[in-house]
Write an enzyme that holds these catalytic residues in place. Structure first.
Site, PDB file in Angstrom:
ATOM      1  N   SER A  72       0.831  -1.215   0.000  1.00 48.76           N
ATOM      2  CA  SER A  72       0.000   0.000   0.000  1.00 48.76           C
ATOM      3  C   SER A  72       0.856   1.252   0.000  1.00 48.76           C
ATOM      4  CB  SER A  72      -0.856   0.074   1.275  1.00 48.76           C
ATOM      5  OG  SER A  72      -1.666  -1.031   1.388  1.00 48.76           O
ATOM      6  N   HIS A  92      -5.881  -9.997  -0.153  1.00 49.75           N
ATOM      7  CA  HIS A  92      -5.912 -10.137   1.305  1.00 49.75           C
ATOM      8  C   HIS A  92      -7.058 -11.065   1.713  1.00 49.75           C
ATOM      9  CE1 HIS A  92      -4.066  -6.152   0.558  1.00 49.75           C
ATOM     10  NE2 HIS A  92      -3.341  -6.408   1.621  1.00 49.75           N
ATOM     11  N   GLU A 143     -10.401  -9.422   2.482  1.00 51.69           N
ATOM     12  CA  GLU A 143     -11.296  -9.051   1.377  1.00 51.69           C
ATOM     13  C   GLU A 143     -12.249 -10.194   1.029  1.00 51.69           C
ATOM     14  OE1 GLU A 143      -8.874  -6.465  -1.721  1.00 51.69           O
ATOM     15  OE2 GLU A 143      -7.647  -8.087  -0.930  1.00 51.69           O
ATOM     16  N   MET A 155      -1.423  -6.223   8.014  1.00 47.78           N
ATOM     17  CA  MET A 155      -2.497  -7.152   7.620  1.00 47.78           C
ATOM     18  C   MET A 155      -2.170  -7.964   6.364  1.00 47.78           C
ATOM     19  SD  MET A 155      -5.666  -4.538   8.077  1.00 47.78           S
ATOM     20  CE  MET A 155      -5.718  -3.368   9.439  1.00 47.78           C
ATOM     21  N   HIS A 186      -7.069   4.984   7.301  1.00 45.48           N
ATOM     22  CA  HIS A 186      -6.400   4.372   6.151  1.00 45.48           C
ATOM     23  C   HIS A 186      -5.762   5.420   5.228  1.00 45.48           C
ATOM     24  CE1 HIS A 186      -5.481   1.456   3.045  1.00 45.48           C
ATOM     25  NE2 HIS A 186      -6.320   2.011   2.179  1.00 45.48           N
TER      26      HIS A 186
END
Ligand code: HPA
Length: 270
Positions: free
Chosen positions: A25, A80, A83, A207, A243
């Site tokens: 990310s 992930h 998700e 994560m 986030h």
């Protein structure tokens, strides 16, 4: 599925990469580098069995390119478990790289700092991990690609860790080195969890990465990992986690990240 996907890929790619770099990310800027723009782009969704990518900040593509004198695949986006993807999909890119004959995977991610000596924006070489996801991607019948009970005592290759550290020094940067604890998410931790993780010996929390690293190690890939410390863990500062701020901190660290990854790949002996 992996066999079909690798057959499709082999028809499209010009070489078997020496290394795969998974861009976490906010760290995807390398995908827009001049080298990457000259590469061959393959979307996961072009490969049989791979889903579309959904999570913010992830585009879900691989670029096969010449990068710092090496042939690499840059992967932007990952799957992930939070998700709703099964572990077989979360780990599928690792199985794909192993099937192609890639030897080494560098995982990068955004993480929250747990070690109070760390600062937001610093980069951490992952020395080891704690799998706190409550699940293991190797559950079920053993994939004969690796042993039933794979050794995990040196998953983050000590030589590669030294090479990352040396790359950082040669571009005038100092990196932290610590233990990453992998959680499922998608909620951030509570302050009590962050305290508990610190007592367990974790330096950073995130994560992603852990399921892929377990699968990669099982498949015989050499593994290295870098976390970008995008925020202090919950409760360490009197501000809530968000986030967008995590992504923004990642983008600020992206320049340093890019310098170190470039130097590491340039010096890589393959
Ligand atoms: N916790 C879990 N995952 C994260 C964090 C965090 O604080 N920051 C970035 N990814």
């Amino acid at each position: 599925m992996i066999q079909k996907a690798s057959e499709i890929l082999l028809k499209r790619i010009p070489f078997i990469p020496n290394a795969a770099v998974i861009l976490g990310s906010g760290l995807g800027s390398l995908i827009k580098s001049t080298e990457a723009l000259k590469g061959i782009l393959v979307r996961f969704s072009d490969l049989t069995g791979f889903p579309e990518q959904t999570v913010e900040g992830h585009t879900g593509e691989m670029i096969f390119c010449e990068f710092e004198g090496k042939q690499v695949v840059l992967q932007s986006g990952r799957f992930h478990y939070y998700e709703g993807h099964p572990m077989s999909i979360v780990t599928a890119p690792m199985h794909l790289y192993a099937a192609l004959g890639v030897k080494m995977v560098l995982h990068t991610n955004a993480a929250g700092a747990i070690n109070p000596n760390y600062k937001v924006g610093e980069l951490m070489i992952i020395k080891d991990h704690i799998n706190f996801t409550g699940i293991n991607p190797l559950l079920g019948p053993n994939n004969p690609i690796g042993p039933r009970f794979p050794d995990m005592s040196n998953v983050y290759d000590p030589t590669l860790r030294k090479q990352i550290s040396a790359a950082a020094s040669s571009v005038g940067m100092k990196m932290q080195e610590g233990v990453y604890i992998g959680v499922l998410g998608p909620s951030y931790e509570t302050p009590a969890e962050i305290n508990a993780f610190r007592n367990m010996g974790a330096d950073a929390v995130g994560m992603s990465t852990v399921p892929e690293v377990i699968a990669a190690a099982h498949a015989g890939l050499k593994v290295a990992g870098i976390s970008c410390l995008c925020n202090m863990g919950a409760g360490m500062l009197p501000i809530p986690l968000n986030h967008h701020e995590v992504l923004a901190a990642g983008q600020k660290a992206a320049k340093d990240f890019e310098r170190v990854v470039r130097q590491f790949i340039r010096d890589l002996v393959v």
